[in-house]
Design a protein around this motif. Structure first.
Motif, PDB file in Angstrom:
ATOM      1  N   GLU A 226      29.640  26.461  38.467  1.00 30.46           N
ATOM      2  CA  GLU A 226      30.423  25.347  39.009  1.00 30.46           C
ATOM      3  C   GLU A 226      30.364  25.346  40.536  1.00 30.46           C
ATOM      4  N   ILE A 227      30.511  26.511  41.135  1.00 28.09           N
ATOM      5  CA  ILE A 227      30.464  26.616  42.599  1.00 28.09           C
ATOM      6  C   ILE A 227      29.086  26.221  43.117  1.00 28.09           C
ATOM      7  N   SER A 228      28.041  26.580  42.360  1.00 31.17           N
ATOM      8  CA  SER A 228      26.673  26.305  42.808  1.00 31.17           C
ATOM      9  C   SER A 228      26.342  24.817  42.839  1.00 31.17           C
ATOM     10  N   LYS A 229      27.207  23.986  42.248  1.00 32.28           N
ATOM     11  CA  LYS A 229      27.014  22.535  42.350  1.00 32.28           C
ATOM     12  C   LYS A 229      27.334  22.041  43.756  1.00 32.28           C
ATOM     13  N   GLN A 230      28.076  22.859  44.506  1.00 36.93           N
ATOM     14  CA  GLN A 230      28.470  22.478  45.864  1.00 36.93           C
ATOM     15  C   GLN A 230      27.714  23.253  46.927  1.00 36.93           C
ATOM     16  N   ILE A 231      27.617  24.586  46.753  1.00 35.82           N
ATOM     17  CA  ILE A 231      26.858  25.409  47.692  1.00 35.82           C
ATOM     18  C   ILE A 231      26.054  26.436  46.887  1.00 35.82           C
ATOM     19  N   PRO A 232      24.926  26.890  47.422  1.00 37.26           N
ATOM     20  CA  PRO A 232      24.147  27.898  46.692  1.00 37.26           C
ATOM     21  C   PRO A 232      24.967  29.167  46.457  1.00 37.26           C
ATOM     22  N   VAL A 233      24.779  29.779  45.286  1.00 34.45           N
ATOM     23  CA  VAL A 233      25.410  31.061  44.973  1.00 34.45           C
ATOM     24  C   VAL A 233      24.312  32.105  44.864  1.00 34.45           C
ATOM     25  N   LEU A 234      24.367  33.115  45.717  1.00 35.20           N
ATOM     26  CA  LEU A 234      23.407  34.211  45.699  1.00 35.20           C
ATOM     27  C   LEU A 234      24.067  35.407  45.014  1.00 35.20           C
ATOM     28  N   VAL A 235      23.446  35.901  43.956  1.00 35.82           N
ATOM     29  CA  VAL A 235      23.991  37.030  43.205  1.00 35.82           C
ATOM     30  C   VAL A 235      23.068  38.233  43.377  1.00 35.82           C
ATOM     31  N   ALA A 236      23.583  39.272  44.040  1.00 33.28           N
ATOM     32  CA  ALA A 236      22.856  40.539  44.125  1.00 33.28           C
ATOM     33  C   ALA A 236      23.107  41.272  42.815  1.00 33.28           C
ATOM     34  N   LEU A 237      22.122  41.251  41.933  1.00 35.69           N
ATOM     35  CA  LEU A 237      22.342  41.607  40.537  1.00 35.69           C
ATOM     36  C   LEU A 237      22.063  43.087  40.266  1.00 35.69           C
ATOM     37  N   HIS A 238      23.091  43.770  39.828  1.00 39.23           N
ATOM     38  CA  HIS A 238      22.990  45.169  39.424  1.00 39.23           C
ATOM     39  C   HIS A 238      22.120  45.255  38.160  1.00 39.23           C
ATOM     40  N   PRO A 239      21.224  46.260  38.055  1.00 38.70           N
ATOM     41  CA  PRO A 239      20.358  46.365  36.860  1.00 38.70           C
ATOM     42  C   PRO A 239      21.145  46.391  35.556  1.00 38.70           C
ATOM     43  N   ARG A 240      22.298  47.047  35.573  1.00 39.16           N
ATOM     44  CA  ARG A 240      23.120  47.130  34.360  1.00 39.16           C
ATOM     45  C   ARG A 240      23.648  45.752  33.970  1.00 39.16           C
ATOM     46  N   THR A 241      24.058  44.970  34.960  1.00 46.06           N
ATOM     47  CA  THR A 241      24.565  43.627  34.691  1.00 46.06           C
ATOM     48  C   THR A 241      23.461  42.732  34.154  1.00 46.06           C
ATOM     49  N   ARG A 242      22.270  42.866  34.710  1.00 42.06           N
ATOM     50  CA  ARG A 242      21.129  42.081  34.220  1.00 42.06           C
ATOM     51  C   ARG A 242      20.900  42.335  32.724  1.00 42.06           C
ATOM     52  N   LYS A 243      21.018  43.592  32.316  1.00 46.46           N
ATOM     53  CA  LYS A 243      20.819  43.952  30.905  1.00 46.46           C
ATOM     54  C   LYS A 243      21.847  43.262  30.015  1.00 46.46           C
ATOM     55  N   PHE A 244      23.115  43.248  30.450  1.00 48.93           N
ATOM     56  CA  PHE A 244      24.155  42.624  29.640  1.00 48.93           C
ATOM     57  C   PHE A 244      23.996  41.105  29.589  1.00 48.93           C
ATOM     58  N   ILE A 245      23.573  40.499  30.680  1.00 53.09           N
ATOM     59  CA  ILE A 245      23.325  39.049  30.685  1.00 53.09           C
ATOM     60  C   ILE A 245      22.282  38.696  29.629  1.00 53.09           C
ATOM     61  N   GLU A 246      21.243  39.507  29.556  1.00 54.05           N
ATOM     62  CA  GLU A 246      20.194  39.275  28.557  1.00 54.05           C
ATOM     63  C   GLU A 246      20.714  39.531  27.148  1.00 54.05           C
ATOM     64  N   ASN A 247      21.488  40.598  26.986  1.00 56.83           N
ATOM     65  CA  ASN A 247      22.020  40.930  25.649  1.00 56.83           C
ATOM     66  C   ASN A 247      22.959  39.845  25.131  1.00 56.83           C
ATOM     67  N   TYR A 248      23.772  39.274  26.033  1.00 57.24           N
ATOM     68  CA  TYR A 248      24.749  38.253  25.630  1.00 57.24           C
ATOM     69  C   TYR A 248      24.156  36.847  25.646  1.00 57.24           C
ATOM     70  N   ASN A 249      22.883  36.751  26.057  1.00 57.56           N
ATOM     71  CA  ASN A 249      22.215  35.448  26.140  1.00 57.56           C
ATOM     72  C   ASN A 249      23.008  34.459  26.999  1.00 57.56           C
ATOM     73  N   ILE A 250      23.445  34.925  28.166  1.00 58.68           N
ATOM     74  CA  ILE A 250      24.211  34.084  29.087  1.00 58.68           C
ATOM     75  C   ILE A 250      23.257  33.229  29.913  1.00 58.68           C
ATOM     76  N   ASP A 251      23.501  31.935  29.888  1.00 58.01           N
ATOM     77  CA  ASP A 251      22.656  30.990  30.623  1.00 58.01           C
ATOM     78  C   ASP A 251      23.036  30.995  32.099  1.00 58.01           C
ATOM     79  N   ILE A 252      22.040  31.176  32.953  1.00 60.64           N
ATOM     80  CA  ILE A 252      22.264  31.149  34.398  1.00 60.64           C
ATOM     81  C   ILE A 252      21.608  29.907  34.971  1.00 60.64           C
ATOM     82  N   SER A 253      22.403  29.102  35.630  1.00 61.65           N
ATOM     83  CA  SER A 253      21.907  27.861  36.224  1.00 61.65           C
ATOM     84  C   SER A 253      20.826  28.156  37.258  1.00 61.65           C
TER      85      SER A 253
END
Length: 363
Positions: A226-253
Motif C-alpha cells: 500500500e505504501i509503495s503506491k505512493q513512494i518506493p519501498v526498499l526492503v533489505a531482506l534477511h535470508p531467513r525472511t526470504r525463505k518464509f516469503i517463499e514458503n508462505y507464497n506471499i506476493d510482493i508487488s
C-alpha cells in the motif's frame, strides 16, 4: 590482561568494531590482548564477512562455523566450541554483546568455568518472554560481573531484578559507531533504484514473531504494498525472511524493491536518506533516531523505550491499519520528535567499557 570477545551476528559486529578500536587505542599504554571468537551464527557474506572488512574489525582468532539450526542445537554447538577456546586461552574476561544465542552461549560457557563476564547492552527489557532475545538477555545479565548499560532505563530494569553490583551506565556503543562513521557517509552518492533523498521508505523484517506467522508477514507486506503506491519501498531482506516469503507464497508487488542485506555504511546512508523506516530490528530503531528519520516498529513492544517516549518511534505490531496510520502521520508531518534528546550517551561508551574492564582487573 586478556579479553575473549564473542560475536556472531550483524549487530554484534558493529558494536565490537567500536570496542575493539578502544582496545587498540588503550593498548599503547596497557598490555591488553583481545581474542575474538566468531560463532558463525550469521555466516552469509553479506551478514558477516563484509562487516569485518568494512568496519576494520580484527579478523576472528576462532570461527566456530556453527551456522543455522534450532535454538537448542545452535546454542549447544556454540557452548561446546566456546568452552574449548576458553580452556585454551584462559582469559581474564569474557565480553558478550546484546541478546543473541551467541550471547547466552558465551555467558553460560564462561560462568561454568568461573570466568568473569562483561555484558555490553545489559539491562534491556521488552518484557515479552516469548522472544528468545528476552530470555537470552535476562539470563546473561544474571550471570555477569560487569553490566554495561546503554541508558538509565536499563539500570532501573536491573535494579527491579535485584542486580545492582557491577552495573555501569556507559551509554550506547552503537552511538559511538554512528559518530565515528558519520563523516564517511556519501550523502551525494547515487541511491539504489533511482530513488530520491527523502522520497522512499526503508524496511527490514527478521524477527521470529513476524516471520514465523504467515498472517503477520502478509499483513506487513500488504502494508508495504500500500505504501509503495505512493513512494518506493526498499526492503533489505534477511535470508531467513526470504525463505518464509517463499514458503508462505506471499506476493510482493513490483513496486517493492528488494535489496540483499546491506553493509553497515550503506545501510546507515539509506536510513539517513529515507523518508521513513519500518523495522522490527532493535538496532535499526536506534539508528533511525541517530540519523533523525521517523521509525515505525513492526512489534508490539520494544526494549528501546526511549525512542517511543520522545516520539521518534511508534509501535504498530504486524497490523496493516496501524502501520498505514503511522505512515500517514509521517507524511502529513504529524510526527513531532525531540531529536535533540541525548539519551544514548556522549559517544564514548566504548572507551568507558575498556577503561572499566582494565580498572576492575587491576583493582
Amino acid at each position: 590482561m586478556k579479553v575473549v570477545t564473542i560475536v556472531g551476528a550483524r549487530p554484534q559486529f558493529i558494536k565490537a568494531a567500536a570496542v575493539s578500536r578502544a582496545f587498540n587505542n588503550l593498548n599503547s599504554k596497557k598490555s591488553l590482548a583481545e581474542v575474538i571468537i566468531h560463532t558463525g551464527q550469521h555466516y552469509d557474506h553479506n551478514m558477516s564477512e563484509v562487516f569485518f572488512k568494512e568496519l576494520g574489525i580484527p579478523q576472528p582468532d576462532y570461527n566456530l562455523h556453527v551456522g543455522s539450526g534450532s535454538h537448542a542445537q545452535q546454542t549447544a554447538d556454540m557452548l561446546k566450541g566456546i568452552e574449548e577456546v576458553l580452556r585454551k586461552e584462559q582469559p581474564d574476561w569474557v565480553l558478550v554483546y546484546g541478546d543473541t544465542n551467541s550471547t547466552i552461549a558465551g555467558a553460560l560457557a564462561a560462568s561454568k568455568m568461573h570466568i568473569p563476564i562483561a555484558h555490553v547492552e545489559a539491562g534491556l527489557r521488552s518484557y515479552n518472554r516469548r522472544m528468545p532475545e528476552e530470555i537470552n538477555r535476562v539470563l546473561t545479565d544474571h550471570v555477569s560481573t560487569l553490566l554495561f548499560c546503554p541508558t538509565k532505563t536499563a539500570v532501573t530494569n536491573l535494579e527491579r531484578e535485584g542486580i545492582t553490583e557491577g552495573v555501569k551506565n556507559v551509554g550506547d556503543v552503537m552511538y559511538d559507531c554512528m559518530q565515528y562513521y558519520r563523516a564517511r557517509l556519501e550523502t551525494s552518492s547515487v541511491l539504489p533504484f533511482g530513488v530520491q533523498r527523502k522520497g522512499f521508505a526503508l524496511a527490514t523484517v527478521h524477527r521470529a514473531e513476524n516471520t514465523d506467522s504467515p498472517q503477520s508477514l502478509r499483513q506487513i507486506f500488504d502494508s508495504f504494498k500500500e505504501i509503495s503506491k505512493q513512494i518506493p519501498v526498499l526492503v533489505a531482506l534477511h535470508p531467513r525472511t526470504r525463505k518464509f516469503i517463499e514458503n508462505y507464497n506471499i506476493d510482493i508487488s513490483d513496486s517493492i524493491k528488494i535489496l540483499e542485506p546491506l553493509p553497515y555504511l550503506q545501510m546507515i546512508e539509506l536510513e539517513h536518506n529515507a523518508k521513513v523506516i519500518l523495522t522490527d530490528s532493535g538496532g535499526v530503531q536506534k539508528e533511525a533516531l541517530f540519523v533523525e528519520t521517523p521509525c515505525i516498529t513492526l512489534r508490539e513492544e520494544t526494549e528501546w523505550v526511549e525512542t517511543v517516549e520522545i516520539g521518534a518511534n511508534v509501535l504498530c505490531g504486524a497490523n496493516k491499519s496501524r502501520i498505514l496510520d503511522a505512515y500517514y502521520r509521517v507524511i502529513d508531518g504529524d510526527f513531532k520528535v525531540d531529536w535533540s534528546s541525548n539519551i544514548y550517551g556522549d559517544g564514548k561508551a566504548s572507551d568507558k567499557i575498556v577503561e572499566l574492564l582494565v580498572g576492575d582487573h587491576s583493582s
